[in-house]
Design a protein around this motif. Structure first.
Motif, PDB file in Angstrom:
ATOM      1  N   ASP A   1      39.950  46.633  53.048  1.00  0.00           N
ATOM      2  CA  ASP A   1      41.263  46.354  53.640  1.00  0.00           C
ATOM      3  C   ASP A   1      41.152  45.399  54.824  1.00  0.00           C
ATOM      4  N   GLU A   2      40.197  45.643  55.715  1.00  0.00           N
ATOM      5  CA  GLU A   2      40.058  44.759  56.870  1.00  0.00           C
ATOM      6  C   GLU A   2      39.521  43.389  56.454  1.00  0.00           C
TER       7      GLU A   2
ATOM      8  N   PHE B   1      48.808  42.569  46.962  1.00  0.00           N
ATOM      9  CA  PHE B   1      49.727  43.279  47.840  1.00  0.00           C
ATOM     10  C   PHE B   1      49.786  42.616  49.221  1.00  0.00           C
ATOM     11  N   LYS B   2      48.658  42.045  49.657  1.00  0.00           N
ATOM     12  CA  LYS B   2      48.620  41.344  50.947  1.00  0.00           C
ATOM     13  C   LYS B   2      49.038  39.876  50.805  1.00  0.00           C
ATOM     14  N   ILE B   3      49.473  39.481  49.598  1.00  0.00           N
ATOM     15  CA  ILE B   3      49.966  38.123  49.297  1.00  0.00           C
ATOM     16  C   ILE B   3      48.914  37.081  49.637  1.00  0.00           C
TER      17      ILE B   3
ATOM     18  N   ILE C   1      55.314  46.727  36.920  1.00  0.00           N
ATOM     19  CA  ILE C   1      54.112  46.757  37.754  1.00  0.00           C
ATOM     20  C   ILE C   1      54.432  46.247  39.151  1.00  0.00           C
ATOM     21  N   GLN C   2      55.204  45.148  39.260  1.00  0.00           N
ATOM     22  CA  GLN C   2      55.519  44.561  40.550  1.00  0.00           C
ATOM     23  C   GLN C   2      56.295  45.540  41.428  1.00  0.00           C
ATOM     24  N   LYS C   3      57.221  46.281  40.828  1.00  0.00           N
ATOM     25  CA  LYS C   3      58.017  47.220  41.621  1.00  0.00           C
ATOM     26  C   LYS C   3      57.138  48.288  42.259  1.00  0.00           C
ATOM     27  N   ARG C   4      56.026  48.595  41.609  1.00  0.00           N
ATOM     28  CA  ARG C   4      55.119  49.612  42.149  1.00  0.00           C
ATOM     29  C   ARG C   4      54.280  49.072  43.300  1.00  0.00           C
ATOM     30  N   VAL C   5      53.836  47.809  43.177  1.00  0.00           N
ATOM     31  CA  VAL C   5      52.829  47.314  44.131  1.00  0.00           C
ATOM     32  C   VAL C   5      53.354  46.237  45.072  1.00  0.00           C
ATOM     33  N   PHE C   6      54.595  45.771  44.903  1.00  0.00           N
ATOM     34  CA  PHE C   6      55.068  44.648  45.691  1.00  0.00           C
ATOM     35  C   PHE C   6      56.466  44.976  46.220  1.00  0.00           C
TER      36      PHE C   6
END
Length: 370
Positions: A120-121, A158-160, A238-243
């Motif tokens: 994540d970092e 998710f972090k674009i 899928i996008q609705k779940r992760v974005f």
């Protein structure tokens, strides 16, 4: 420092694990090993020590010299190998910024267990991520690479930020002119997982037919992309779940994509001063290509890594264009000259007013190309 870093009984892997050694004894400047799994070894192959605690930084003196070469040639990205944590990235970022390389973006190659532990970092402090499966497979075991790949792609999206899948994608094409069916499935699955890029390595570096390898990968990418558009509804689920970011640029990009679907438009035109808006557009996986005009050559080149994005360097600075319709007209004319657009094309145009200010996406227009 290798004799001080390894201990008796530890395993050493060479060339993505093809050769396996066990340490028998260490001396001042020598390590004696027994070969557990042998094979042909050529020069410049990598070394993995997954069971050893290494004090060596991801940034060595050789890496700094490579960074200097990147600055000198005005490259757009540099990739850092064997990242462990954000400190490695901060060290490289500080070096680039202090040596006229502030425009260069950093790609972190994920190839160690420590990188997965701090993923994540690492994503937060990187500009793009590469799933470097060769060394990663040696470090964590080949059976664990698929789930690691999916996790890294999902977190990076998710972090674009752009994410690349690399290593052994068409490995057999180092020696032949055709890929195996398993390799075709591997490339396709990376695309289904919504990576931004797939990468060839040995296939084009030392393979017998680099052009065949590139053509094969292009064909797989295009066929997979076409299939994904047929299954668009599944992708939206899928996008609705992760974005689900709710900031203004993301909301505007989502609205633009919805308008594309409702109006059957042919392109999204996403103006950008920083590359951020088309990056959001790309992560939403639109059903049409994204033409992204910019007045900055580095941003234009950098956007080549973004999935679905066609960068367009316009011939006039944004600051010298005072009306939005003038900017659109200039872009449409240039895109027609470059045969990106044709009369009759329908466009959904995203931009910010005032022109040229970053983070100011606030306008959507529908345009018919004449």
């Amino acid at each position: 420092k290798l004799p001080q870093e390894v201990k008796e009984g530890e395993i050493i892997y060479i060339d993505d694990g093809k050769i396996q050694l066990v340490v028998e004894s260490c001396h001042t400047n020598q390590v004696f090993c027994k070969t557990l799994r042998g094979g042909k070894l050529s020069s410049r192959k990598g070394l993995n020590l997954p069971h050893s605690s290494l004090s060596l930084s991801a940034m060595t003196q050789k890496d700094f010299s490579f960074a200097d070469a990147g600055i000198e040639t005005a490259c757009d990205y540099v990739a850092i190998s064997f990242v462990s944590n954000k400190k490695d990235l901060m060290l490289l970022r500080q070096y680039l910024d202090s040596h006229d390389g502030s425009h260069i973006h950093i790609i972190s190659k994920i190839e160690r267990q420590q990188a997965l532990d701090n993923i994540d970092e690492i994503i937060d402090f990187s500009d793009a991520i590469m799933v470097a499966r060769g060394d990663l497979g040696v470090e964590i075991g080949v059976e664990n690479v698929p789930k690691a790949q999916k996790m890294i792609i999902q977190k990076t999206n998710f972090k674009i930020k752009p994410v690349i899948v690399a290593t052994q994608m068409l490995e057999s094409m180092i020696y032949t002119k055709t890929a195996t069916r398993a390799e075709a499935s591997d490339v396709a699955n990376a695309i289904y997982d919504q990576c931004d890029a797939v990468m060839l390595s040995g296939e084009t570096a030392v393979g017998i037919s680099p052009i065949s390898a590139v053509e094969t990968m292009v064909n797989i990418c295009q066929a997979t992309d076409a299939h994904m558009l047929e299954k668009k509804e599944d992708m939206l689920t899928i996008q609705k779940r992760v974005f689900f970011k709710a900031d203004t640029p993301t909301i505007m990009c989502k609205a633009g994509e919805r308008i594309v679907e409702e109006t059957k438009s042919d392109f999204i035109v996403s103006f950008t001063s920083t590359g951020n808006t088309p990056k959001i557009n790309a992560k939403l996986y639109p059903a049409v290509p994204i033409i992204s005009p910019t007045d900055d050559v580095h941003i234009c080149q950098r956007m080549s890594l973004y999935r679905s994005v066609i960068p367009l360097l316009i011939g006039k600075k944004f600051e010298n264009i005072h009306r939005w319709r003038d900017m659109i007209s200039l872009t449409v004319e240039q895109a027609k000259e470059e045969k990106l657009l044709f009369s009759g094309d329908k466009l959904v145009v995203l931009a910010g007013i005032p022109i040229g200010l970053s983070g100011g996406l606030n306008s959507i227009r529908l345009i018919n190309v004449k």
